[in-house]
Design an enzyme around this catalytic site. Structure first.
Site, short mmCIF file in Angstrom:
data_model
loop_
_atom_site.label_atom_id
_atom_site.label_comp_id
_atom_site.label_asym_id
_atom_site.label_seq_id
_atom_site.Cartn_x
_atom_site.Cartn_y
_atom_site.Cartn_z
N ASP A 76 -2.45 -18.44 1.12
CA ASP A 76 -3.39 -19.20 0.26
C ASP A 76 -4.09 -20.28 1.08
OD1 ASP A 76 -0.87 -20.35 0.47
OD2 ASP A 76 -0.76 -21.04 -1.61
N TYR B 82 0.83 -1.21 0.00
CA TYR B 82 0.00 0.00 0.00
C TYR B 82 0.86 1.26 0.00
CZ TYR B 82 -4.60 -2.10 0.86
OH TYR B 82 -5.79 -2.76 0.75
N LYS C 78 3.46 -15.41 3.21
CA LYS C 78 3.73 -16.16 1.98
C LYS C 78 5.25 -16.35 1.93
CE LYS C 78 2.46 -17.96 -1.96
NZ LYS C 78 1.65 -19.20 -2.05
C1 IPM Z 1 -10.43 -1.48 3.81
C2 IPM Z 1 -10.67 -0.90 2.43
C3 IPM Z 1 -9.53 0.03 2.05
C4 IPM Z 1 -8.25 -0.78 2.05
C5 IPM Z 1 -9.72 0.76 0.71
C6 IPM Z 1 -11.01 1.53 0.67
C7 IPM Z 1 -8.55 1.64 0.38
O1 IPM Z 1 -10.83 -1.91 1.49
O2 IPM Z 1 -10.38 -0.70 4.77
O3 IPM Z 1 -10.32 -2.69 3.92
O4 IPM Z 1 -7.91 -1.42 1.04
O5 IPM Z 1 -7.56 -0.78 3.07
#
Ligand code: IPM
Ligand code: MN
Length: 353
Positions: free
Chosen positions: A219, A142, A187
């Site tokens: 998985d 992320y 993983k």
């Molecule tokens: C969550 C959501 C968010 C994430 C999105 C909206 C960016 O799916 O809080 O799980 O991926 O973390």
């Protein structure tokens, strides 16, 4: 107790479910003589429209000054369908997590006996399932270095030792408070970042000799949470795996609309439903307010207001037992209750105790 709570209703169904969450908090404040001060702030798509930023500085300040943040949801199809959009509501959510240092996302998975039949899974597998997923929330793909051109793109799944140690510490401590069984999901057969997670978890194991720690590839875990949900007590995993796994585990509970979460870390703790902003239902009085209401319960429990949290949980159970339910979990031939009616019923129940 006096608590200042930053209120972030966000987009879509957010404002409607937040209204019910606040009504419940107010009922609790009155009954137990607490003073909750609510400071509302904007975020998500409507913050982009208003000030061009999905997590404006002013909202950040409001969160930093508060004891806790109660958040609903962000997201809007206007941005999803526009690949050229420069800013997206979800970026606000990620900025919020990062800036508040919310590295530990706690997502409980529990069943309600009267809703077992709502799950697509077999009732006998589910009965008694009760575990939490601890999702690392400010690292991994992320937030790692990204690149994109017309021919090549990448995201970097990067984790450092301190990031891994602090989330594992949270996980071991939760396991100590629960049934002392921790499953580290990774993983490690393929990913270097996972191998470091596993190495550090093994180093930390002797610090928690009472905890039975085991390791599972993602998985396999994706299968086992559905085939053997009772096996688990505490799961800890990295950001992306945790994101995917917790949408999957929502079908154990029977509806996304029932799942609260908390995000803890360096600054103000935040409480939010696991589900998103469901824009198609916005303004239609359709959304289940329970995930938001239970997020408020988690908020109170964070400040050790356990009797208060328990009363909210009992009120929610009572509403489900009485079939006062939003359409997605209503029984055949059951009454027609919307967001407002379910919220109001829960408030009335609390007031009558
Ligand atoms: C969550 C959501 C968010 C994430 C999105 C909206 C960016 O799916 O809080 O799980 O991926 O973390
Ligand atoms: Mn998700």
């Amino acid at each position: 107790m006096k608590l200042t709570i930053a209120i972030l209703p966000g987009d879509g169904i957010g404002p409607e479910i937040m209204k019910q969450g606040l009504a419940v908090l107010e009922a609790i404040a009155k009954k137990f003589n607490h003073e909750f001060i609510y400071n509302e702030a904007i975020c998500g798509a409507h913050a982009i429209r208003e000030v061009g930023d999905p997590f404006p500085e002013q909202t950040f300040k409001t969160c930093m000054k508060a004891d806790a943040v109660l958040f609903a949801a962000v997201g809007d199809p206007q941005f999803d369908n526009d690949p050229t959009a420069k800013v997206r509501p979800e970026q606000g959510l990620l900025a919020m997590r990062k800036k508040l240092g919310l590295f530990a996302n706690i997502r409980p998975v529990a069943t309600f006996d009267c809703l077992l039949h709502k799950s697509p899974l077999k009732e006998e597998l589910l009965r008694g399932a009760d575990f939490i997923v601890i999702r690392e929330l400010t690292g991994g793909m992320y937030f790692g270095e990204k690149y994109q051109d017309n021919n090549k793109a990448y995201d970097t799944d990067i984790y450092t030792r301190p990031e891994i140690e602090r989330i594992l510490k949270v996980a071991f401590e939760y396991a100590m408070k629960r049934n002392k069984h921790l499953t580290v999901v990774d993983k490690a057969n393929v990913l270097a970042s996972s191998r470091l997670w596993r190495q550090i978890a093994k180093e930390m194991e002797p610090l928690y000799p009472e905890v039975t720690t085991d390791y599972m590839f993602i998985d396999n875990a994706a299968m086992r949470v559905l085939t053997e949900p009772r096996y688990f007590d505490v799961i800890v995993t990295e950001n992306t795996f945790g994101d995917i796994l917790t949408d999957e585990t929502s079908c154990i509970t029977g509806s996304m609309g029932l799942q609260p979460s908390s995000s803890l870390g360096e600054h103000t703790p935040l409480f939010e439903p696991v589900h998103g902003s469901w824009p198609q239902a916005a303004g239609k009085n359709l959304a289940n307010p329970i995930a938001q209401i239970l997020s408020a319960a988690m908020l109170l429990e964070h400040f050790r207001l356990n009797r208060e949290g328990k009363l909210i949980r009992q009120a929610v159970d009572a509403s489900l037992e009485a079939n006062i339910r939003t359409p997605e979990i209503q029984v055949e031939g059951g009454g027609n209750y919307g967001t407002t009616e379910v919220g109001q019923w829960i408030v009335d129940w609390i007031n009558n105790q």
